[in-house]
Enzyme design. Sequence first.
Site, PDB file in Angstrom:
ATOM      1  CE  LYS A  89      -3.758  -2.305   2.465  1.00 21.19           C
ATOM      2  NZ  LYS A  89      -4.480  -2.424   3.751  1.00 21.19           N
ATOM      3  CB  SER A 124      -1.688   0.689   8.424  1.00 21.15           C
ATOM      4  OG  SER A 124      -1.884  -0.082   9.592  1.00 21.15           O
ATOM      5  CG  ASP A 125      -3.561  -5.335   5.877  1.00 22.20           C
ATOM      6  OD1 ASP A 125      -4.367  -4.869   5.055  1.00 22.20           O
ATOM      7  OD2 ASP A 125      -3.664  -6.482   6.357  1.00 22.20           O
ATOM      8  CD  GLN A 126      -6.798  -4.325  13.093  1.00 24.14           C
ATOM      9  OE1 GLN A 126      -7.987  -4.215  12.832  1.00 24.14           O
ATOM     10  NE2 GLN A 126      -6.222  -3.664  14.081  1.00 24.14           N
ATOM     11  CB  ALA A 128       1.671  -4.867   9.426  1.00 20.84           C
TER      12      ALA A 128
END
Length: 200
Positions: A61, A76-78, A113
Amino acid sequence: MSSAPRIILASGSAIRRDILTGAGVPFEVMKPEVDEGVIKDEGGREGVDLETLAMRLAEAKCLDIAAKTNAIVIGSDQIMEFKGRAYDKPASMDEARARLLETQGAAHTLINAIAVARDGRIIWRNLDRPKLVMRKLSAGEIDAYLKGAGPEILHSVGAYQIEKLGARLFERIEGDHYAVLGLSLFPLLDLLRREGALLF
């Protein structure tokens, strides 16, 4: 005196925008064009762990946007992990109900993250794993929650928004509250100060 670098949030997430806005961070939003399904499929074929997968998504991203600007770009990622399985956002309220019935009375982890890029390359990574312990809930309580919270919860991997009515579903949280929301704020602020993007 040189001006502070621009900050771009590479995300369409409303809660991540709210976190940065609340902390007084000046930023712009650019939504990345990343096919998350392809990255997840590749990770599955390679057998990578969920932490690695979350970081790959965050990196993809921020790099997508960083290729177009010299700004500081935050990606960011979850991923929700429950009993060793990864969960995506529920596609319907029926799926959300099934998820809450499955996870009530137990603990799960949110893998959060963050990757930050500048001048087209990753300069910083951060990984958090807050643990959330859900109360034992009856089907009636879950139905009452879903009715009160509404379809907005479909934007959350766990089918809840801890900052709203979803707080009532939990016994306790172990870890960073902001990581639960989707963006580990304190280490990110430290990085932005070091990069000269924030005065304090």
